[in-house]
Design a protein around this motif. Sequence first.
Motif, PDB file in Angstrom:
ATOM      1  N   HIS A  69       0.866  -1.171   0.000  1.00  0.00           N
ATOM      2  CA  HIS A  69       0.000   0.000   0.000  1.00  0.00           C
ATOM      3  C   HIS A  69       0.906   1.224   0.000  1.00  0.00           C
ATOM      4  CE1 HIS A  69      -2.785   3.093   1.469  1.00  0.00           C
ATOM      5  NE2 HIS A  69      -3.761   2.302   1.065  1.00  0.00           N
ATOM      6  N   ASP A  70       0.604   2.190  -0.869  1.00  0.00           N
ATOM      7  CA  ASP A  70       1.486   3.349  -1.056  1.00  0.00           C
ATOM      8  C   ASP A  70       1.392   4.389   0.047  1.00  0.00           C
ATOM      9  OD1 ASP A  70       2.416   2.273  -3.410  1.00  0.00           O
ATOM     10  OD2 ASP A  70       0.986   3.356  -4.663  1.00  0.00           O
ATOM     11  N   GLY A  71       0.422   4.247   0.942  1.00  0.00           N
ATOM     12  CA  GLY A  71       0.275   5.230   1.995  1.00  0.00           C
ATOM     13  C   GLY A  71      -0.515   6.448   1.538  1.00  0.00           C
ATOM     14  N   PHE A  72      -0.553   7.467   2.393  1.00  0.00           N
ATOM     15  CA  PHE A  72      -1.344   8.662   2.122  1.00  0.00           C
ATOM     16  C   PHE A  72      -0.467   9.894   2.259  1.00  0.00           C
ATOM     17  CE2 PHE A  72      -4.046   5.387   3.922  1.00  0.00           C
ATOM     18  CZ  PHE A  72      -5.060   5.299   2.977  1.00  0.00           C
ATOM     19  N   PRO A  73      -0.436  10.749   1.242  1.00  0.00           N
ATOM     20  CA  PRO A  73       0.398  11.956   1.319  1.00  0.00           C
ATOM     21  C   PRO A  73      -0.172  12.934   2.344  1.00  0.00           C
ATOM     22  CG  PRO A  73      -0.951  11.986  -0.670  1.00  0.00           C
ATOM     23  CD  PRO A  73      -1.142  10.636  -0.050  1.00  0.00           C
ATOM     24  N   VAL A  74       0.678  13.369   3.268  1.00  0.00           N
ATOM     25  CA  VAL A  74       0.253  14.327   4.290  1.00  0.00           C
ATOM     26  C   VAL A  74       1.369  15.336   4.511  1.00  0.00           C
ATOM     27  CG1 VAL A  74      -1.261  12.701   5.490  1.00  0.00           C
ATOM     28  CG2 VAL A  74       1.144  12.874   6.160  1.00  0.00           C
ATOM     29  N   ASP A  75       1.004  16.461   5.091  1.00  0.00           N
ATOM     30  CA  ASP A  75       1.997  17.445   5.512  1.00  0.00           C
ATOM     31  C   ASP A  75       2.484  17.031   6.902  1.00  0.00           C
ATOM     32  OD1 ASP A  75       1.703  19.011   3.211  1.00  0.00           O
ATOM     33  OD2 ASP A  75      -0.026  20.055   4.069  1.00  0.00           O
ATOM     34  N   THR A  76       3.652  16.430   6.949  1.00  0.00           N
ATOM     35  CA  THR A  76       4.162  15.864   8.192  1.00  0.00           C
ATOM     36  C   THR A  76       4.502  16.957   9.198  1.00  0.00           C
ATOM     37  OG1 THR A  76       5.079  13.959   7.013  1.00  0.00           O
ATOM     38  CG2 THR A  76       5.954  14.422   9.202  1.00  0.00           C
ATOM     39  N   VAL A  77       3.967  16.779  10.401  1.00  0.00           N
ATOM     40  CA  VAL A  77       4.252  17.685  11.510  1.00  0.00           C
ATOM     41  C   VAL A  77       5.224  17.040  12.485  1.00  0.00           C
ATOM     42  CG1 VAL A  77       3.240  18.887  13.498  1.00  0.00           C
ATOM     43  CG2 VAL A  77       2.033  18.869  11.300  1.00  0.00           C
ATOM     44  N   ASP A  78       4.990  15.747  12.788  1.00  0.00           N
ATOM     45  CA  ASP A  78       5.788  15.047  13.801  1.00  0.00           C
ATOM     46  C   ASP A  78       5.604  13.544  13.583  1.00  0.00           C
ATOM     47  OD1 ASP A  78       6.984  14.026  16.058  1.00  0.00           O
ATOM     48  OD2 ASP A  78       5.921  15.304  17.475  1.00  0.00           O
ATOM     49  N   TRP A 110     -12.441   5.846  14.000  1.00  0.00           N
ATOM     50  CA  TRP A 110     -12.859   5.178  12.762  1.00  0.00           C
ATOM     51  C   TRP A 110     -13.404   6.184  11.757  1.00  0.00           C
ATOM     52  CZ3 TRP A 110     -10.972   0.850  11.401  1.00  0.00           C
ATOM     53  CH2 TRP A 110     -10.666  -0.137  12.325  1.00  0.00           C
ATOM     54  N   ASP A 111     -14.053   7.243  12.238  1.00  0.00           N
ATOM     55  CA  ASP A 111     -14.544   8.280  11.317  1.00  0.00           C
ATOM     56  C   ASP A 111     -13.383   8.949  10.590  1.00  0.00           C
ATOM     57  OD1 ASP A 111     -17.163   7.785  11.943  1.00  0.00           O
ATOM     58  OD2 ASP A 111     -17.329   9.426  13.391  1.00  0.00           O
ATOM     59  N   CYS A 112     -12.307   9.250  11.336  1.00  0.00           N
ATOM     60  CA  CYS A 112     -11.126   9.866  10.714  1.00  0.00           C
ATOM     61  C   CYS A 112     -10.489   8.918   9.703  1.00  0.00           C
ATOM     62  CB  CYS A 112     -10.108  10.244  11.788  1.00  0.00           C
ATOM     63  SG  CYS A 112     -10.613  11.594  12.872  1.00  0.00           S
ATOM     64  N   ILE A 113     -10.403   7.647  10.062  1.00  0.00           N
ATOM     65  CA  ILE A 113      -9.798   6.659   9.168  1.00  0.00           C
ATOM     66  C   ILE A 113     -10.608   6.525   7.885  1.00  0.00           C
ATOM     67  CG2 ILE A 113      -9.309   4.183   8.893  1.00  0.00           C
ATOM     68  CD1 ILE A 113      -8.647   4.163  11.915  1.00  0.00           C
ATOM     69  N   GLU A 114     -11.922   6.409   8.038  1.00  0.00           N
ATOM     70  CA  GLU A 114     -12.772   6.256   6.850  1.00  0.00           C
ATOM     71  C   GLU A 114     -12.675   7.482   5.948  1.00  0.00           C
ATOM     72  OE1 GLU A 114     -14.110   3.599   5.820  1.00  0.00           O
ATOM     73  OE2 GLU A 114     -13.723   2.426   7.628  1.00  0.00           O
ATOM     74  N   ALA A 115     -12.534   8.663   6.555  1.00  0.00           N
ATOM     75  CA  ALA A 115     -12.389   9.887   5.768  1.00  0.00           C
ATOM     76  C   ALA A 115     -11.104   9.850   4.950  1.00  0.00           C
ATOM     77  CB  ALA A 115     -12.409  11.111   6.672  1.00  0.00           C
ATOM     78  N   VAL A 116     -10.023   9.372   5.540  1.00  0.00           N
ATOM     79  CA  VAL A 116      -8.747   9.256   4.827  1.00  0.00           C
ATOM     80  C   VAL A 116      -8.866   8.236   3.696  1.00  0.00           C
ATOM     81  CG1 VAL A 116      -6.325   8.541   5.012  1.00  0.00           C
ATOM     82  CG2 VAL A 116      -7.338   9.957   6.799  1.00  0.00           C
ATOM     83  N   LEU A 117      -9.490   7.086   3.993  1.00  0.00           N
ATOM     84  CA  LEU A 117      -9.651   6.049   2.976  1.00  0.00           C
ATOM     85  C   LEU A 117     -10.519   6.520   1.815  1.00  0.00           C
ATOM     86  CD1 LEU A 117     -10.179   2.879   5.236  1.00  0.00           C
ATOM     87  CD2 LEU A 117      -8.068   3.666   4.165  1.00  0.00           C
ATOM     88  N   GLU A 118     -11.585   7.236   2.114  1.00  0.00           N
ATOM     89  CA  GLU A 118     -12.481   7.721   1.057  1.00  0.00           C
ATOM     90  C   GLU A 118     -11.803   8.792   0.209  1.00  0.00           C
ATOM     91  OE1 GLU A 118     -16.068   9.005   2.869  1.00  0.00           O
ATOM     92  OE2 GLU A 118     -16.569   7.013   3.660  1.00  0.00           O
ATOM     93  N   GLU A 119     -10.992   9.629   0.844  1.00  0.00           N
ATOM     94  CA  GLU A 119     -10.295  10.691   0.122  1.00  0.00           C
ATOM     95  C   GLU A 119      -9.335  10.090  -0.899  1.00  0.00           C
ATOM     96  OE1 GLU A 119      -7.272  14.362   1.121  1.00  0.00           O
ATOM     97  OE2 GLU A 119      -8.765  13.761   2.599  1.00  0.00           O
ATOM     98  N   ARG A 120      -8.719   8.978  -0.521  1.00  0.00           N
ATOM     99  CA  ARG A 120      -7.798   8.303  -1.445  1.00  0.00           C
ATOM    100  C   ARG A 120      -8.580   7.782  -2.643  1.00  0.00           C
ATOM    101  NH1 ARG A 120      -2.512   4.970  -1.190  1.00  0.00           N
ATOM    102  NH2 ARG A 120      -2.744   3.767  -3.080  1.00  0.00           N
ATOM    103  N   ALA A 122      -3.940   0.716   8.675  1.00  0.00           N
ATOM    104  CA  ALA A 122      -2.705   1.017   9.402  1.00  0.00           C
ATOM    105  C   ALA A 122      -2.018   2.250   8.830  1.00  0.00           C
ATOM    106  CB  ALA A 122      -1.766  -0.190   9.343  1.00  0.00           C
ATOM    107  N   ASN A 123      -1.941   2.341   7.511  1.00  0.00           N
ATOM    108  CA  ASN A 123      -1.323   3.505   6.889  1.00  0.00           C
ATOM    109  C   ASN A 123      -2.118   4.780   7.167  1.00  0.00           C
ATOM    110  OD1 ASN A 123       1.080   2.642   5.696  1.00  0.00           O
ATOM    111  ND2 ASN A 123       0.040   1.813   3.918  1.00  0.00           N
ATOM    112  N   ALA A 124      -3.433   4.666   7.193  1.00  0.00           N
ATOM    113  CA  ALA A 124      -4.259   5.833   7.515  1.00  0.00           C
ATOM    114  C   ALA A 124      -3.983   6.308   8.940  1.00  0.00           C
ATOM    115  CB  ALA A 124      -5.739   5.485   7.348  1.00  0.00           C
ATOM    116  N   CYS A 125      -3.841   5.371   9.875  1.00  0.00           N
ATOM    117  CA  CYS A 125      -3.540   5.737  11.259  1.00  0.00           C
ATOM    118  C   CYS A 125      -2.162   6.384  11.366  1.00  0.00           C
ATOM    119  CB  CYS A 125      -3.598   4.493  12.150  1.00  0.00           C
ATOM    120  SG  CYS A 125      -5.259   3.856  12.436  1.00  0.00           S
ATOM    121  N   GLY A 126      -1.177   5.832  10.659  1.00  0.00           N
ATOM    122  CA  GLY A 126       0.148   6.420  10.672  1.00  0.00           C
ATOM    123  C   GLY A 126       0.151   7.817  10.093  1.00  0.00           C
ATOM    124  N   ALA A 127      -0.611   8.034   9.018  1.00  0.00           N
ATOM    125  CA  ALA A 127      -0.692   9.352   8.400  1.00  0.00           C
ATOM    126  C   ALA A 127      -1.352  10.355   9.343  1.00  0.00           C
ATOM    127  CB  ALA A 127      -1.469   9.262   7.085  1.00  0.00           C
TER     128      ALA A 127
END
Length: 295
Positions: free
Chosen positions: A225-234, A285-295, A266-271
């Motif tokens: 899985h390629d992961g999700f592009p994010v603006d990394t803070v920490d 789970w709402d945050c995770i589903e939002a990340v998955l749907e955005e992808r 897992a990648n959504a949680c890491g992102a």
Amino acid sequence: MARVICAGHVNWDVTLRVDRFPAADGEATITDQHQSGGGSASNVACALTALDVETALLGSVGTDENGHLARRELSAAGVDCSSLVTAEGETAVKYLVVDADGEVVVLGNDGANESFDAADLSEEALEAASHLHLTSQEPDTAARLAERATEAGLRVSFDPGRRIHARDYSATIALADVLFLNEREAATAIEEHLGAIEDLARVVAIKHGGDGAEVLTPEGNYVSHDGFPVDTVDTTGAGDAFAAGFIAALLDDRSPPDYERALAVANACGALAACEPGARADISWDCIEAVLEER
């Protein structure tokens, strides 16, 4: 009783954000700082609880104020702390120095975070659980916990972390059903001490940071899985959030296991964790589903 037991380090984190990492004899400017609970075991426990998984924590803190703060924060998050040992001495403190790109350098002392042992986990707690997650800790303690969990029929996962280079975790790895590694750990310590990863005959999840992750199944198949592009803070705690998401997804007990979904979760949680300062992110789970749907 808890469905998942997390065992390992419980720390108090002091996070210092700097404009850059200084060179030797150099200086950097602190742009922000804060304190909160940390440690891989407690980070995973908090993330699992946020994902509606009943979770207990086996670890140890000191008798000082930091130990009190760490226990109070964990309890407030909904983690079962009945197996959290209070030992004489100071709670382990980690100083996390984070640069403008979100990269982390860790300074710290061990304190009381390895003052617990396998006997501190009751038979009742073990028998009521379905999964044991082990993190970096004293090797004999980790191995004995893995043995007890295997005998009780629990699934065992293990994230040895950076100490895999200095400690012999071969006995624990041999009993783990799921092994979490980053690229550096997979390329060096495992192959040096245990042979090729392909020969381990268990689930091996290899984290590639911002480039996603891959899973090698016991049958020798790869899922990536390629992961999700994010603006990394920490990036502090991103690997722990990854492990929590993977474990929570596997608790669905699908047959055969849906490793593709587990890896995406897992990648959504890491992102999500990388987008926030500190070791504990606001994961749901709402945050995770939002990340998955955005992808």
